[in-house]
Design a protein around this motif. Structure first.
Motif, PDB file in Angstrom:
ATOM      1  N   ARG A  30       4.548  42.057  33.843  1.00  0.00           N
ATOM      2  CA  ARG A  30       5.472  43.185  33.716  1.00  0.00           C
ATOM      3  C   ARG A  30       5.228  44.242  34.781  1.00  0.00           C
ATOM      4  NH1 ARG A  30       4.920  44.053  27.194  1.00  0.00           N
ATOM      5  NH2 ARG A  30       6.158  42.233  26.644  1.00  0.00           N
ATOM      6  N   GLY A  31       6.323  44.876  35.174  1.00  0.00           N
ATOM      7  CA  GLY A  31       6.203  46.031  36.046  1.00  0.00           C
ATOM      8  C   GLY A  31       5.667  47.206  35.256  1.00  0.00           C
ATOM      9  N   SER A  32       5.266  48.255  35.937  1.00  0.00           N
ATOM     10  CA  SER A  32       4.652  49.403  35.256  1.00  0.00           C
ATOM     11  C   SER A  32       5.618  50.084  34.296  1.00  0.00           C
ATOM     12  CB  SER A  32       4.119  50.405  36.275  1.00  0.00           C
ATOM     13  OG  SER A  32       5.157  50.837  37.128  1.00  0.00           O
ATOM     14  N   ASP A  33       6.920  50.144  34.632  1.00  0.00           N
ATOM     15  CA  ASP A  33       7.896  50.764  33.728  1.00  0.00           C
ATOM     16  C   ASP A  33       8.012  49.976  32.431  1.00  0.00           C
ATOM     17  OD1 ASP A  33       8.367  52.651  35.640  1.00  0.00           O
ATOM     18  OD2 ASP A  33      10.272  51.798  36.314  1.00  0.00           O
ATOM     19  N   THR A  34       8.107  48.671  32.550  1.00  0.00           N
ATOM     20  CA  THR A  34       8.236  47.820  31.366  1.00  0.00           C
ATOM     21  C   THR A  34       6.960  47.832  30.549  1.00  0.00           C
ATOM     22  OG1 THR A  34       9.752  46.391  32.589  1.00  0.00           O
ATOM     23  CG2 THR A  34       8.803  45.493  30.584  1.00  0.00           C
ATOM     24  N   ALA A  35       5.819  47.782  31.224  1.00  0.00           N
ATOM     25  CA  ALA A  35       4.536  47.762  30.508  1.00  0.00           C
ATOM     26  C   ALA A  35       4.358  49.014  29.665  1.00  0.00           C
ATOM     27  CB  ALA A  35       3.394  47.623  31.500  1.00  0.00           C
ATOM     28  N   ALA A  36       4.838  50.131  30.171  1.00  0.00           N
ATOM     29  CA  ALA A  36       4.693  51.393  29.442  1.00  0.00           C
ATOM     30  C   ALA A  36       5.644  51.492  28.260  1.00  0.00           C
ATOM     31  CB  ALA A  36       4.918  52.571  30.387  1.00  0.00           C
ATOM     32  N   SER A  37       6.766  50.773  28.331  1.00  0.00           N
ATOM     33  CA  SER A  37       7.787  50.932  27.297  1.00  0.00           C
ATOM     34  C   SER A  37       7.818  49.808  26.260  1.00  0.00           C
ATOM     35  CB  SER A  37       9.167  51.042  27.946  1.00  0.00           C
ATOM     36  OG  SER A  37       9.503  49.827  28.595  1.00  0.00           O
ATOM     37  N   ARG A  38       7.086  48.721  26.474  1.00  0.00           N
ATOM     38  CA  ARG A  38       7.153  47.595  25.537  1.00  0.00           C
ATOM     39  C   ARG A  38       5.765  47.215  25.057  1.00  0.00           C
ATOM     40  NH1 ARG A  38       9.730  43.498  28.456  1.00  0.00           N
ATOM     41  NH2 ARG A  38      11.644  44.626  28.135  1.00  0.00           N
ATOM     42  N   SER A  39       5.654  46.976  23.775  1.00  0.00           N
ATOM     43  CA  SER A  39       4.406  46.553  23.157  1.00  0.00           C
ATOM     44  C   SER A  39       3.978  45.185  23.697  1.00  0.00           C
ATOM     45  CB  SER A  39       4.608  46.468  21.645  1.00  0.00           C
ATOM     46  OG  SER A  39       3.586  45.721  21.037  1.00  0.00           O
ATOM     47  N   GLU A  40       2.673  44.958  23.745  1.00  0.00           N
ATOM     48  CA  GLU A  40       2.171  43.649  24.162  1.00  0.00           C
ATOM     49  C   GLU A  40       2.492  42.577  23.132  1.00  0.00           C
ATOM     50  OE1 GLU A  40      -1.886  43.660  25.403  1.00  0.00           O
ATOM     51  OE2 GLU A  40      -1.523  45.168  26.941  1.00  0.00           O
ATOM     52  N   ASP A  41       2.900  42.986  21.938  1.00  0.00           N
ATOM     53  CA  ASP A  41       3.269  42.035  20.890  1.00  0.00           C
ATOM     54  C   ASP A  41       4.719  41.583  21.022  1.00  0.00           C
ATOM     55  OD1 ASP A  41       2.655  40.593  18.449  1.00  0.00           O
ATOM     56  OD2 ASP A  41       3.999  42.010  17.440  1.00  0.00           O
ATOM     57  N   GLU A  42       5.478  42.212  21.915  1.00  0.00           N
ATOM     58  CA  GLU A  42       6.902  41.912  22.071  1.00  0.00           C
ATOM     59  C   GLU A  42       7.172  41.337  23.456  1.00  0.00           C
ATOM     60  OE1 GLU A  42       9.266  42.528  19.672  1.00  0.00           O
ATOM     61  OE2 GLU A  42       7.736  43.288  18.317  1.00  0.00           O
ATOM     62  N   LEU A  43       8.039  40.342  23.522  1.00  0.00           N
ATOM     63  CA  LEU A  43       8.532  39.824  24.789  1.00  0.00           C
ATOM     64  C   LEU A  43      10.037  40.037  24.839  1.00  0.00           C
ATOM     65  CD1 LEU A  43       6.747  36.348  25.212  1.00  0.00           C
ATOM     66  CD2 LEU A  43       6.052  38.560  26.137  1.00  0.00           C
ATOM     67  N   SER A  44      10.536  40.319  26.025  1.00  0.00           N
ATOM     68  CA  SER A  44      11.985  40.376  26.199  1.00  0.00           C
ATOM     69  C   SER A  44      12.515  38.950  26.098  1.00  0.00           C
ATOM     70  CB  SER A  44      12.328  40.966  27.571  1.00  0.00           C
ATOM     71  OG  SER A  44      11.937  40.059  28.606  1.00  0.00           O
ATOM     72  N   SER A  45      13.819  38.805  26.031  1.00  0.00           N
ATOM     73  CA  SER A  45      14.386  37.449  25.956  1.00  0.00           C
ATOM     74  C   SER A  45      14.064  36.678  27.233  1.00  0.00           C
ATOM     75  CB  SER A  45      15.891  37.494  25.690  1.00  0.00           C
ATOM     76  OG  SER A  45      16.555  38.244  26.681  1.00  0.00           O
ATOM     77  N   ALA A  46      14.044  37.353  28.380  1.00  0.00           N
ATOM     78  CA  ALA A  46      13.705  36.676  29.635  1.00  0.00           C
ATOM     79  C   ALA A  46      12.238  36.258  29.655  1.00  0.00           C
ATOM     80  CB  ALA A  46      14.019  37.582  30.820  1.00  0.00           C
ATOM     81  N   GLU A  47      11.365  37.122  29.178  1.00  0.00           N
ATOM     82  CA  GLU A  47       9.942  36.774  29.108  1.00  0.00           C
ATOM     83  C   GLU A  47       9.724  35.603  28.147  1.00  0.00           C
ATOM     84  OE1 GLU A  47       7.883  41.137  29.937  1.00  0.00           O
ATOM     85  OE2 GLU A  47       8.535  40.623  27.918  1.00  0.00           O
ATOM     86  N   PHE A  48      10.436  35.617  27.023  1.00  0.00           N
ATOM     87  CA  PHE A  48      10.299  34.533  26.055  1.00  0.00           C
ATOM     88  C   PHE A  48      10.797  33.216  26.650  1.00  0.00           C
ATOM     89  CE2 PHE A  48      11.570  32.211  22.126  1.00  0.00           C
ATOM     90  CZ  PHE A  48      10.299  32.071  21.589  1.00  0.00           C
ATOM     91  N   ALA A  49      11.899  33.273  27.405  1.00  0.00           N
ATOM     92  CA  ALA A  49      12.401  32.062  28.062  1.00  0.00           C
ATOM     93  C   ALA A  49      11.366  31.524  29.051  1.00  0.00           C
ATOM     94  CB  ALA A  49      13.719  32.357  28.779  1.00  0.00           C
ATOM     95  N   ALA A  50      10.730  32.414  29.798  1.00  0.00           N
ATOM     96  CA  ALA A  50       9.689  31.985  30.735  1.00  0.00           C
ATOM     97  C   ALA A  50       8.501  31.386  29.977  1.00  0.00           C
ATOM     98  CB  ALA A  50       9.236  33.166  31.598  1.00  0.00           C
TER      99      ALA A  50
END
Length: 113
Positions: A30-50
């Motif tokens: 994750r980029g720094s913006d995403t890392a700051a805004s999303r819990s490590e327990d959650e993946l975006s749909s794109a992250e989950f697809a990866a």
């Protein structure tokens, strides 16, 4: 969430250690913006697809050297582009809703001929 994803990985016969590693790859990419805004327990749909792509490659013996130590560049690019597209779609939807509200407000305040 990680708990909700566990049955998906389990049904694909992905070991818990591999799931931990794959999940970590997604979070660390994750980029720094995403890392700051999303819990490590959650993946975006794109992250989950990866994550599913990596899991399928592991289960299908398509990774002779095992799981990579870092997110492959092609998957990192996919995640980045998919998340940018999702953000753009959300922004466009917000603009559409705002325009619809303004039009409705203007129509209700206009005198009827």
């Amino acid at each position: 969430s990680r708990a909700a994803a566990a049955p998906v990985f389990a049904s694909a016969s992905v070991g818990e250690g591999d799931v931990d590693h794959i999940w970590g790859l997604c979070v660390s990419a994750r980029g720094s913006d995403t890392a700051a805004s999303r819990s490590e327990d959650e993946l975006s749909s794109a992250e989950f697809a990866a994550a599913l792509h990596l899991a399928a490659a592991k289960v299908g013996d398509l990774l002779p050297g095992g799981l990579p130590l870092s997110m492959p560049g092609s998957l990192a690019l996919y995640i980045s582009e998919a998340e940018e597209a999702a953000e753009a779609a959300e922004a466009a939807e917000a603009l559409r809703k705002d325009a619809a509200r303004r039009m409705a407000r203007a129509a209700s305040s206009s005198p009827v001929d």
